[in-house]
Design an enzyme around this catalytic site. Structure first.
Site, PDB file in Angstrom:
ATOM      1  N   GLU A  89       0.733  -1.315  -0.034  1.00 36.26           N
ATOM      2  CA  GLU A  89      -0.088  -0.018   0.093  1.00 36.26           C
ATOM      3  C   GLU A  89       0.794   1.111  -0.063  1.00 36.26           C
ATOM      4  O   GLU A  89       1.911   1.185   0.205  1.00 36.26           O
ATOM      5  CB  GLU A  89      -0.897   0.207   1.412  1.00 36.26           C
ATOM      6  CG  GLU A  89      -2.178  -0.341   1.020  1.00 36.26           C
ATOM      7  CD  GLU A  89      -3.158   0.679   0.505  1.00 36.26           C
ATOM      8  OE1 GLU A  89      -2.554   1.792  -0.092  1.00 36.26           O
ATOM      9  OE2 GLU A  89      -4.332   0.703   0.127  1.00 36.26           O
TER      10      GLU A  89
ATOM     11  N   ARG B 176      -7.904   1.280  12.858  1.00 37.47           N
ATOM     12  CA  ARG B 176      -6.700   1.571  12.558  1.00 37.47           C
ATOM     13  C   ARG B 176      -6.559   2.925  11.525  1.00 37.47           C
ATOM     14  O   ARG B 176      -7.432   2.963  10.837  1.00 37.47           O
ATOM     15  CB  ARG B 176      -5.716   0.484  12.021  1.00 37.47           C
ATOM     16  CG  ARG B 176      -6.161   0.058  10.706  1.00 37.47           C
ATOM     17  CD  ARG B 176      -5.156  -1.008  10.168  1.00 37.47           C
ATOM     18  NE  ARG B 176      -5.386  -1.503   8.878  1.00 37.47           N
ATOM     19  CZ  ARG B 176      -5.476  -1.238   7.785  1.00 37.47           C
ATOM     20  NH1 ARG B 176      -4.609   0.050   7.393  1.00 37.47           N
ATOM     21  NH2 ARG B 176      -5.592  -1.885   6.809  1.00 37.47           N
TER      22      ARG B 176
ATOM     23  N   ASN C 239      -5.548   4.617   7.998  1.00 39.00           N
ATOM     24  CA  ASN C 239      -5.544   3.884   6.707  1.00 39.00           C
ATOM     25  C   ASN C 239      -5.283   5.049   5.647  1.00 39.00           C
ATOM     26  O   ASN C 239      -6.156   5.826   5.385  1.00 39.00           O
ATOM     27  CB  ASN C 239      -6.647   3.343   6.347  1.00 39.00           C
ATOM     28  CG  ASN C 239      -6.737   2.459   5.129  1.00 39.00           C
ATOM     29  OD1 ASN C 239      -5.863   1.498   5.084  1.00 39.00           O
ATOM     30  ND2 ASN C 239      -7.787   2.436   4.127  1.00 39.00           N
TER      31      ASN C 239
ATOM     32  N   ASN D  80      -9.955   5.805   2.341  1.00 41.50           N
ATOM     33  CA  ASN D  80      -8.982   5.644   1.163  1.00 41.50           C
ATOM     34  C   ASN D  80      -9.008   6.762   0.388  1.00 41.50           C
ATOM     35  O   ASN D  80      -9.884   7.596   0.141  1.00 41.50           O
ATOM     36  CB  ASN D  80      -9.344   4.532   0.367  1.00 41.50           C
ATOM     37  CG  ASN D  80      -8.595   3.242   0.748  1.00 41.50           C
ATOM     38  OD1 ASN D  80      -7.274   3.276   1.110  1.00 41.50           O
ATOM     39  ND2 ASN D  80      -9.282   2.019   1.107  1.00 41.50           N
TER      40      ASN D  80
ATOM     41  N   ASP E  65      -9.765   2.251  -4.170  1.00 40.89           N
ATOM     42  CA  ASP E  65      -8.772   2.319  -3.111  1.00 40.89           C
ATOM     43  C   ASP E  65      -7.797   3.485  -3.057  1.00 40.89           C
ATOM     44  O   ASP E  65      -8.384   4.548  -3.135  1.00 40.89           O
ATOM     45  CB  ASP E  65      -7.896   0.807  -3.327  1.00 40.89           C
ATOM     46  CG  ASP E  65      -7.189   0.593  -1.827  1.00 40.89           C
ATOM     47  OD1 ASP E  65      -6.887   1.419  -0.988  1.00 40.89           O
ATOM     48  OD2 ASP E  65      -7.086  -0.694  -1.689  1.00 40.89           O
TER      49      ASP E  65
END
Length: 313
Positions: free
Chosen positions: A39, A122, A124, A170, A219
């Site tokens: 990522e 969490r 991201n 995202n 994403d």
């Protein structure tokens, strides 16, 4: 018809050239496969390096473009993103805490925690806007509750909750003039666009793109120098470019299904790198899951990227 030797050679060439052209237009593997959750690729011009993370593998990775050499660093927990700092070094998001990072020597210094009371969430994905503010979101790790949010972190490390609720944030990414911010709710297949004011306020939230069933989920994002919006399709095996008015321009197939994010890189910002993941269950035919890819320039249609912004604090 009788084939002469000359005819046979011409026929062979006619068959071979398209095959070579196709090979030249296939994304190139720039790392071994197997990253559990590759990522957050970051282009760092000062050290001519592409950084990216393996969130679930708890690793920070680097590819130095000068010689294609690679390096990795182990992290103490889930590392969700990396961004540069104007003062030197980087910021990284580890689980729910933002840390200052230096690589030589390697040091991690915790700065602030986001959603300390949300133990199932969490950090991201994150990006820095032109004013040097850090934008990051959170996600629900069991992926079944909309308890996450989008945050802005200013140079003084003050934390501002900007939009909620989300299940999985995202993106984010910014238009060339800095007046628009793009951001995803991956769980609902939606790409949003906001108006971004000079003081960091958001307004005018609206749908920029809605992914249809079967093409994966939106994403990571990046914006090119022509204000085109590039989106990674998780479980869609592709990246796509949208025009500034939200119309699909074209897409590019990536030889991995779990495509996660992308960044322009290189001295001319004319190289495009794409991360992918190998999160279980991995399909048997997804042999290159978890690879860092470079997209050939021939597929980019002349588009180049925007410089990487650094955090002002």
């Amino acid at each position: 018809m009788t084939l002469t030797r000359r005819t046979a050679l011409i026929s062979a060439a006619a068959m071979t050239i398209p095959a070579l052209a196709r090979a030249a237009e296939t994304p190139i593997a720039r790392s071994p496969g197997g990253a559990i959750l590759g990522e957050g690729p970051l282009w760092s011009a000062p050290d001519n390096t592409v950084y990216w993370v393996d969130i679930r593998g708890k690793k920070l990775n680097a590819l130095r473009l000068a010689d294609n050499s690679a390096q990795s660093w182990d992290m103490p927990d889930l590392i969700n993103w990396i961004v540069p700092r104007r003062s030197g070094g980087f910021l990284v998001g580890i689980l729910r805490t933002v840390h200052a990072l230096t690589l030589d020597p390697f040091t991690l210094t915790p700065l602030l925690t986001v959603e300390a009371d949300q133990t199932e969430n969490r950090l991201n994905d994150a990006k820095v806007d032109a004013a040097g503010r850090l934008w990051t979101g959170t996600m629900h790790m069991p992926f079944n509750k909309k308890t996450a949010a989008l945050y802005r972190i200013d140079a003084d490390l003050s934390l501002h909750r900007m939009d909620a609720p989300y299940l999985c944030t995202n993106g984010p990414a910014f238009s060339r003039d800095g007046r628009r911010m793009y951001h995803n709710e991956t769980a609902e297949n939606l790409v949003y666009v906001f108006d971004l004011a000079p003081d960091g306020a958001l307004s005018g939230k609206r749908v920029f793109a809605h992914f249809a069933p079967g093409v994966g989920s939106p994403d990571g994002l990046t914006v090119d120098a022509d204000d085109g919006v590039w989106v990674a399709h998780y479980n869609g095996g592709r990246i796509s470019r949208y025009t500034p008015d939200g119309k699909l321009d074209f897409d590019i197939t990536i030889p991995a299904k779990q495509v996660t994010s992308l960044t322009f890189a290189g001295a001319g910002l004319d190289r495009l790198f794409v991360t992918s993941a190998a999160q279980p269950p991995v399909d048997a035919d997804d042999r290159h899951a978890g690879t860092l890819w470079e997209v050939p320039k021939s597929l980019l249609r002349g588009h180049t990227g925007l410089p990487t912004n650094a955090f002002a604090g």
